[in-house]
Write an enzyme that holds these catalytic residues in place. Structure first.
Site: not given
Length: 457
Positions: A360, A164
């Site tokens: 995720e 991320e």
């Protein structure tokens, strides 16, 4: 029965700084989290800093056996840059021993390690030089990546560069949630660009190393949904997609920065400083796969009071509060499983149907002890329902031809979560902070074992 492809990866994800503990021990140097906690402990929930987290440094063998108990065939975690290279140059022999033992444990228990290089844990020695604002960070990261491939490439065959990257850009340089808590969009763009180039040069180091395996990047990718089909709202959606999704996904997969993004940055006097060889390096160092973290959709509308040039993203698009939303009240996040189908189709149609996986997905809940049975097990049926709803949409995307090869939950054990500490719990296993970090499986962990055994539900 919804069946998933053969050899589908079922597992969980975590990171070094959120699980290992021993944050200033065993040769590891300080990261921004160690220093920020030292400087401003009041910012951290319940005074919970990075020193202990879930104590995986001592308990990794037990953890790997617990992974096997619930059927996991894969696990993604990260290496701590500050542990492996405490000064950026010198190898820490204790770190090598720890990671090699940890990864070998996974292999011995038929768990594929997917190892990430950076999960928001900037070493302090680099932060003192300016962190990602400094172009030197690109070379420093490439050297760290090369070192990791050399030390662990015989054990690890699936690598990712960043988790991320947009988060450390946003949280560190726009909204104040991560150190250095700067609010400056021009700096944020430069930090994002240097991060992109660090990813590119780490990918080049991987190719040059000739180690066996594949390399990717993990992105919080999601399609933006506009309030309406008006030209103003659609323009806001396009800006959101360019800044938040395409800024990393296009270069990583397609080998080029979108021209529309360059135009948008130019119009707003936000273009970063670049080097002449960057464009060619981006083109030549695309990835083998993508990891996608998905928790909530991004809903946008045209900004009400835009500034020109833009000073913040809200000058280009504003959040839209969809009245029909379903909310996780503990995080304040919308629950919208259909986005996983939309992402599947986006990856199929816009990104060469590159192999990708859900790296995720998860549901954070506070005070989970409320749901504890008499036998001490947390009955987290809400988490099971959450997973099922998302897997139904993912399965639909796979049936439509999207090249998805796995699904990882955040997370395996309850873990420390930055300024939030242990406020919200995500794990298949409960971690008892008051009882030597004792792990206890939750109902979702037992259900996950059945899911893996059946390769579906």
């Amino acid at each position: 029965m919804l069946k998933f492809p053969n050899n589908f990866l079922w597992g969980a994800a975590a990171s070094a700084p959120q699980t290992e503990g021993h944050s200033l021990l065993n040769g590891k140097s300080a990261t921004i989290w160690d220093k920020w906690f030292e400087m401003n402990p009041e910012k951290f929930n319940n005074n919970q800093g990075p020193s202990d987290t879930s104590n995986t440094y001592e308990m990794y063998h037990e953890d790997v056996l617990d992974m096997k108990k619930i059927g996991m065939n894969s696990y993604r975690t990260s290496i701590s840059w500050a542990r492996l290279l405490p000064d950026g140059k010198t190898l820490n022999s204790e770190a090598i021993k720890f990671y090699r033992s940890y990864f070998q444990d996974m292999l011995d228990n038929d768990i594929k390690p997917i190892i990430n290089l950076f999960h928001f844990d900037m070493p302090w020695w680099l932060m003192e030089k300016g962190g990602w604002e400094n172009r030197e960070s690109v070379d420093d990261f490439a050297f760290y990546a090369k070192t990791a491939f050399e030390q662990f490439g015989d054990l690890v065959h699936d690598w990712t560069t960043f988790n991320e990257p947009m988060v450390h850009v946003e949280c560190g340089y726009l909204y104040g949630f991560h150190y250095p808590a700067i609010v400056d969009m021009k700096k944020a763009v430069q930090v994002g660009y240097h991060t992109l180039m660090a990813h590119v040069m780490a990918t080049k180091a991987f190719r040059d190393s000739k180690v066996k395996g594949k390399i990717g990047i993990i992105l919080n990718v999601l399609p933006a949904y506009s309030r309406s089909e008006s030209s103003e709202d659609l323009k806001a959606k396009a800006a959101s997609d360019l800044l938040n999704t395409r800024s990393f996904l296009d270069p990583a997969v397609l080998g080029k920065i979108p021209e529309e993004l360059v135009d948008l940055l130019s119009e707003n006097e936000l273009l970063p400083e670049v080097e002449p060889s960057d464009q060619q390096n981006i083109k030549e160092n695309t990835v083998d796969f993508i990891g996608i973290n998905y928790y909530q959709p991004r809903r946008v509308q045209a900004p009400t009071n835009p500034k020109v040039p833009a000073k913040m993203p809200e000058d280009l698009y504003e959040p839209y509060d969809w009245p029909d939303k379903k909310i996780n009240p503990y995080r304040g996040w919308e629950i919208y499983p259909k986005a996983l189908y939309d992402i599947s189709i986006m990856m199929r149609d816009d990104y060469k149907n590159i192999p990708w996986y859900v790296s995720e997905n998860g549901m954070g809940v506070a005070d989970e002890e409320r749901f504890m049975n008499d036998d001490g097990m947390i009955n987290d049926q809400y988490r099971i329902d959450f997973i099922k709803e998302h897997l139904e949409q993912l399965h639909k995307g796979i049936e439509a031809g999207s090249n998805c090869f796995g699904y990882h939950m955040w997370t395996f054990n309850d873990c420390w979560s930055w300024l939030n500490g242990y406020r919200n719990r995500y794990g298949f296993y409960r971690v008892d902070l008051n009882n030597h970090f004792k792990r206890t499986v939750k109902k979702s962990g037992l259900w996950f074992r059945e899911l893996v055994e059946n390769n579906g539900f």
